[in-house]
Scaffold this motif. Sequence first.
Motif, PDB file in Angstrom:
ATOM      1  N   TYR A   3       0.902  -1.160  -0.073  1.00 36.61           N
ATOM      2  CA  TYR A   3       0.030  -0.123  -0.045  1.00 36.61           C
ATOM      3  C   TYR A   3       0.883   1.171  -0.077  1.00 36.61           C
ATOM      4  O   TYR A   3       1.915   1.208   0.495  1.00 36.61           O
ATOM      5  CB  TYR A   3      -0.920  -0.120   1.195  1.00 36.61           C
ATOM      6  CG  TYR A   3      -1.939  -0.935   1.282  1.00 36.61           C
ATOM      7  CD1 TYR A   3      -3.264  -0.555   0.692  1.00 36.61           C
ATOM      8  CD2 TYR A   3      -1.705  -2.210   1.865  1.00 36.61           C
ATOM      9  CE1 TYR A   3      -4.256  -1.515   0.586  1.00 36.61           C
ATOM     10  CE2 TYR A   3      -2.924  -3.175   1.829  1.00 36.61           C
ATOM     11  CZ  TYR A   3      -4.146  -2.954   1.206  1.00 36.61           C
ATOM     12  OH  TYR A   3      -5.299  -3.799   1.240  1.00 36.61           O
ATOM     13  N   CYS A   4       0.267   2.362  -0.772  1.00 34.36           N
ATOM     14  CA  CYS A   4       1.003   3.567  -0.857  1.00 34.36           C
ATOM     15  C   CYS A   4       1.336   3.942   0.894  1.00 34.36           C
ATOM     16  O   CYS A   4       0.258   3.538   1.797  1.00 34.36           O
ATOM     17  CB  CYS A   4       0.170   4.517  -1.296  1.00 34.36           C
ATOM     18  SG  CYS A   4       0.640   6.442  -1.010  1.00 34.36           S
ATOM     19  N   LYS A   5       2.247   4.569   1.133  1.00 34.71           N
ATOM     20  CA  LYS A   5       2.603   4.956   2.595  1.00 34.71           C
ATOM     21  C   LYS A   5       1.648   6.143   3.138  1.00 34.71           C
ATOM     22  O   LYS A   5       1.378   6.448   4.245  1.00 34.71           O
ATOM     23  CB  LYS A   5       3.769   5.512   2.895  1.00 34.71           C
ATOM     24  CG  LYS A   5       4.939   4.343   2.364  1.00 34.71           C
ATOM     25  CD  LYS A   5       4.859   3.170   3.540  1.00 34.71           C
ATOM     26  CE  LYS A   5       5.917   2.347   2.996  1.00 34.71           C
ATOM     27  NZ  LYS A   5       5.174   1.085   3.010  1.00 34.71           N
ATOM     28  N   LYS A   6       1.089   6.975   2.067  1.00 29.48           N
ATOM     29  CA  LYS A   6       0.154   8.052   2.418  1.00 29.48           C
ATOM     30  C   LYS A   6      -1.341   7.691   2.531  1.00 29.48           C
ATOM     31  O   LYS A   6      -2.176   7.938   3.517  1.00 29.48           O
ATOM     32  CB  LYS A   6       0.448   9.198   1.481  1.00 29.48           C
ATOM     33  CG  LYS A   6       1.743   9.915   1.837  1.00 29.48           C
ATOM     34  CD  LYS A   6       1.894  11.181   1.342  1.00 29.48           C
ATOM     35  CE  LYS A   6       3.208  11.968   1.839  1.00 29.48           C
ATOM     36  NZ  LYS A   6       3.352  13.092   1.177  1.00 29.48           N
ATOM     37  N   CYS A   7      -2.049   7.225   1.166  1.00 33.10           N
ATOM     38  CA  CYS A   7      -3.256   6.684   1.278  1.00 33.10           C
ATOM     39  C   CYS A   7      -3.335   5.339   1.167  1.00 33.10           C
ATOM     40  O   CYS A   7      -2.485   4.559   1.792  1.00 33.10           O
ATOM     41  CB  CYS A   7      -3.593   7.241  -0.061  1.00 33.10           C
ATOM     42  SG  CYS A   7      -3.202   6.514  -1.559  1.00 33.10           S
ATOM     43  N   LEU A   8      -4.386   4.609   0.550  1.00 30.19           N
ATOM     44  CA  LEU A   8      -4.551   3.126   0.809  1.00 30.19           C
ATOM     45  C   LEU A   8      -4.645   2.585  -0.599  1.00 30.19           C
ATOM     46  O   LEU A   8      -5.030   1.506  -1.059  1.00 30.19           O
ATOM     47  CB  LEU A   8      -5.892   2.958   1.257  1.00 30.19           C
ATOM     48  CG  LEU A   8      -5.884   2.960   2.924  1.00 30.19           C
ATOM     49  CD1 LEU A   8      -7.151   2.315   3.489  1.00 30.19           C
ATOM     50  CD2 LEU A   8      -4.798   2.010   3.436  1.00 30.19           C
ATOM     51  N   GLN A   9      -3.884   3.237  -1.584  1.00 29.18           N
ATOM     52  CA  GLN A   9      -3.698   2.804  -2.868  1.00 29.18           C
ATOM     53  C   GLN A   9      -2.765   1.618  -3.179  1.00 29.18           C
ATOM     54  O   GLN A   9      -1.710   1.624  -2.438  1.00 29.18           O
ATOM     55  CB  GLN A   9      -2.959   3.750  -3.739  1.00 29.18           C
ATOM     56  CG  GLN A   9      -2.530   3.592  -5.199  1.00 29.18           C
ATOM     57  CD  GLN A   9      -3.623   4.135  -6.129  1.00 29.18           C
ATOM     58  OE1 GLN A   9      -4.612   3.445  -6.484  1.00 29.18           O
ATOM     59  NE2 GLN A   9      -3.341   5.338  -6.364  1.00 29.18           N
ATOM     60  N   PRO A  10      -3.374   0.371  -3.423  1.00 30.76           N
ATOM     61  CA  PRO A  10      -2.222  -0.765  -3.530  1.00 30.76           C
ATOM     62  C   PRO A  10      -1.538  -0.798  -4.729  1.00 30.76           C
ATOM     63  O   PRO A  10      -2.129  -0.066  -5.926  1.00 30.76           O
ATOM     64  CB  PRO A  10      -3.457  -1.951  -3.514  1.00 30.76           C
ATOM     65  CG  PRO A  10      -4.615  -1.117  -4.100  1.00 30.76           C
ATOM     66  CD  PRO A  10      -4.731   0.201  -3.831  1.00 30.76           C
ATOM     67  N   VAL A  23       5.525   6.082  -1.968  1.00 35.21           N
ATOM     68  CA  VAL A  23       4.277   6.913  -2.227  1.00 35.21           C
ATOM     69  C   VAL A  23       3.780   6.797  -3.663  1.00 35.21           C
ATOM     70  O   VAL A  23       4.516   6.612  -4.732  1.00 35.21           O
ATOM     71  CB  VAL A  23       4.705   8.385  -1.789  1.00 35.21           C
ATOM     72  CG1 VAL A  23       3.641   9.183  -2.118  1.00 35.21           C
ATOM     73  CG2 VAL A  23       5.334   8.569  -0.336  1.00 35.21           C
ATOM     74  N   CYS A  24       2.318   6.606  -3.577  1.00 35.28           N
ATOM     75  CA  CYS A  24       1.840   6.501  -5.108  1.00 35.28           C
ATOM     76  C   CYS A  24       1.770   7.641  -5.872  1.00 35.28           C
ATOM     77  O   CYS A  24       2.047   8.896  -5.387  1.00 35.28           O
ATOM     78  CB  CYS A  24       0.350   5.999  -4.927  1.00 35.28           C
ATOM     79  SG  CYS A  24      -0.908   7.037  -4.578  1.00 35.28           S
ATOM     80  N   GLY A  25       1.614   7.571  -7.107  1.00 30.55           N
ATOM     81  CA  GLY A  25       1.774   8.729  -8.208  1.00 30.55           C
ATOM     82  C   GLY A  25       0.489   9.670  -7.790  1.00 30.55           C
ATOM     83  O   GLY A  25       0.839  10.729  -8.064  1.00 30.55           O
ATOM     84  N   ALA A  26      -0.640   9.218  -7.504  1.00 33.10           N
ATOM     85  CA  ALA A  26      -1.639  10.234  -7.229  1.00 33.10           C
ATOM     86  C   ALA A  26      -1.372  11.152  -5.887  1.00 33.10           C
ATOM     87  O   ALA A  26      -1.655  12.281  -5.974  1.00 33.10           O
ATOM     88  CB  ALA A  26      -2.967   9.393  -6.854  1.00 33.10           C
ATOM     89  N   CYS A  27      -0.789  10.351  -5.013  1.00 30.51           N
ATOM     90  CA  CYS A  27      -0.390  11.232  -3.803  1.00 30.51           C
ATOM     91  C   CYS A  27       0.698  12.372  -4.150  1.00 30.51           C
ATOM     92  O   CYS A  27       0.828  13.428  -3.702  1.00 30.51           O
ATOM     93  CB  CYS A  27       0.208  10.460  -2.745  1.00 30.51           C
ATOM     94  SG  CYS A  27      -1.191   9.647  -1.478  1.00 30.51           S
ATOM     95  N   ILE A  28       1.534  11.993  -5.091  1.00 35.15           N
ATOM     96  CA  ILE A  28       2.663  12.935  -5.402  1.00 35.15           C
ATOM     97  C   ILE A  28       2.178  14.004  -6.369  1.00 35.15           C
ATOM     98  O   ILE A  28       2.483  15.115  -5.949  1.00 35.15           O
ATOM     99  CB  ILE A  28       3.728  12.172  -6.335  1.00 35.15           C
ATOM    100  CG1 ILE A  28       4.381  10.928  -5.444  1.00 35.15           C
ATOM    101  CG2 ILE A  28       4.629  13.096  -6.803  1.00 35.15           C
ATOM    102  CD1 ILE A  28       5.146   9.969  -6.353  1.00 35.15           C
ATOM    103  N   ILE A 306      -8.429  10.662   1.889  1.00 34.08           N
ATOM    104  CA  ILE A 306      -7.256  11.055   2.677  1.00 34.08           C
ATOM    105  C   ILE A 306      -6.333  12.168   2.028  1.00 34.08           C
ATOM    106  O   ILE A 306      -5.753  13.002   2.500  1.00 34.08           O
ATOM    107  CB  ILE A 306      -6.413   9.643   2.638  1.00 34.08           C
ATOM    108  CG1 ILE A 306      -7.193   8.666   3.166  1.00 34.08           C
ATOM    109  CG2 ILE A 306      -4.856   9.716   3.107  1.00 34.08           C
ATOM    110  CD1 ILE A 306      -6.532   7.116   3.017  1.00 34.08           C
ATOM    111  N   ARG A 307      -6.118  12.019   0.553  1.00 38.89           N
ATOM    112  CA  ARG A 307      -5.506  13.267  -0.047  1.00 38.89           C
ATOM    113  C   ARG A 307      -5.807  14.626   0.056  1.00 38.89           C
ATOM    114  O   ARG A 307      -5.019  15.457   0.197  1.00 38.89           O
ATOM    115  CB  ARG A 307      -5.225  12.690  -1.444  1.00 38.89           C
ATOM    116  CG  ARG A 307      -4.351  11.756  -1.815  1.00 38.89           C
ATOM    117  CD  ARG A 307      -4.158  11.487  -3.455  1.00 38.89           C
ATOM    118  NE  ARG A 307      -4.160  10.046  -3.460  1.00 38.89           N
ATOM    119  CZ  ARG A 307      -4.887   9.156  -4.401  1.00 38.89           C
ATOM    120  NH1 ARG A 307      -5.809   9.713  -4.835  1.00 38.89           N
ATOM    121  NH2 ARG A 307      -4.626   7.779  -4.529  1.00 38.89           N
ATOM    122  N   GLU A 308      -6.988  14.702   0.182  1.00 40.22           N
ATOM    123  CA  GLU A 308      -7.721  15.926   0.277  1.00 40.22           C
ATOM    124  C   GLU A 308      -7.761  16.320   1.846  1.00 40.22           C
ATOM    125  O   GLU A 308      -8.546  17.120   2.151  1.00 40.22           O
ATOM    126  CB  GLU A 308      -8.919  16.119  -0.691  1.00 40.22           C
ATOM    127  CG  GLU A 308      -8.503  16.091  -1.912  1.00 40.22           C
ATOM    128  CD  GLU A 308      -9.892  16.235  -2.916  1.00 40.22           C
ATOM    129  OE1 GLU A 308     -10.674  16.914  -2.612  1.00 40.22           O
ATOM    130  OE2 GLU A 308      -9.544  15.747  -4.236  1.00 40.22           O
TER     131      GLU A 308
END
Length: 396
Positions: A3-10, A23-28, A306-308
């Motif tokens: 999982y992404c360390k910031k959100c729950l993107q697998p 960290v996933c591309g979306a969080c970046i 989470i991101r927002e």
Amino acid sequence: MKYCKKCLQPDTRPNIFFNDEGVCGACIYEQQKNTTIDWESRKKELESIVKEAKERAVSSNSPYDCVIGVSGGKDSHFQALYAKEKLGLRVLLGNGAPDGITAVGQHNIDNLCSQGFDLISLKPNPVIAKKLAKKAFFDTGNIVAPSEYALWSSAYIIADKFNIPLIIQGENAALTLGISKNSDTSGNALGVLNINTLSGCRADDLCEDGLGKKDLYMYDFPLSNVKEKNIVAIWLQYYAKEWSQIGNADFAVARGLLGRMSENLHDIGRYRRFSALDSDLCIPNQMIKYYKFGFGYATDEVCYDIREGRISREDAVWLVQEYDGKCGERYVDLVCDYLGITKVEFRNTLDKFVNRKLFEKVKGCWIPKFTVGVDFEEDESDIAEDMPQSVHYIKL
Ligand SMILES: [Zn+2]
């Protein structure tokens, strides 16, 4: 599965990007949105695109400056009204209507038009649409891919036929979902054919089973014509900092959008009510996705939240555990009725797509081996495991 360390993107999402810190591309992208992206220069770029579209519409005698492909949902409302009211464009809406549109979906498309838009609705041949949905279900486990494709292509077909200089698309999944491997993350939407939703279901891919290219006209992007005519296609989300899933929903509700207000959230496998409103087939489709990749629509929802900064990662785990992959029996009945298959066929096909590395069968039900939010070491030896076929084992 990690999982992404910031959100729950697998990392089981196809083509997902993770950096060295996990960290996933979306969080970046979300971080860049608030720090390094020069929104002022993007605004100027958009102004110049809009100016050019207006000038070209005048010189080519086009009654419209742009076309927007709409399903009638929250993003459609935001895109269309932003283009008309904020950018001052003369907008034509294009729609590839799904078979069996829901009452809410029909209300929403009517509601959008009632705010001052012309709409051209392309309705693909329902016999062919059903045949394609059935083939997609048995081959890939994705029932709605062909109808999504027809929706996407509608804007390009209309722009080509009416010589409209600009196509405005909404969200670039390369940015918001972090699917940036091999994808274009600029504002140019002509790379649309590379995105996941559309892969594997172009007219060329579908040309078989007695269907020829002429039967699949509605599923074919006229990309060579679009390029020849120098028609421009953009992602509005690239230019509009205010673009957000929840922000668009709030905006659209204020303009009369209806959601899935009377449905049980456990039946629809999500905890928000304003996405994927025009077709009920998307609900079992998300359940199949859950068994294929270990995440469903609720995971997508928590990641946006989470991101927002709307929820903590801890509460997100709770919501995913509670709702992800759930699907009410009546939506399975709907799919079976639509495709003309039995529930046994449905369940056997679903069984075929269950990821054995992520799920195991316990007392007839598929149970996740992983814990949501915790990195999970998959056992490669499970891949070749040949599960016996049986019925009534998916707990719905
Ligand atoms: Zn992330």
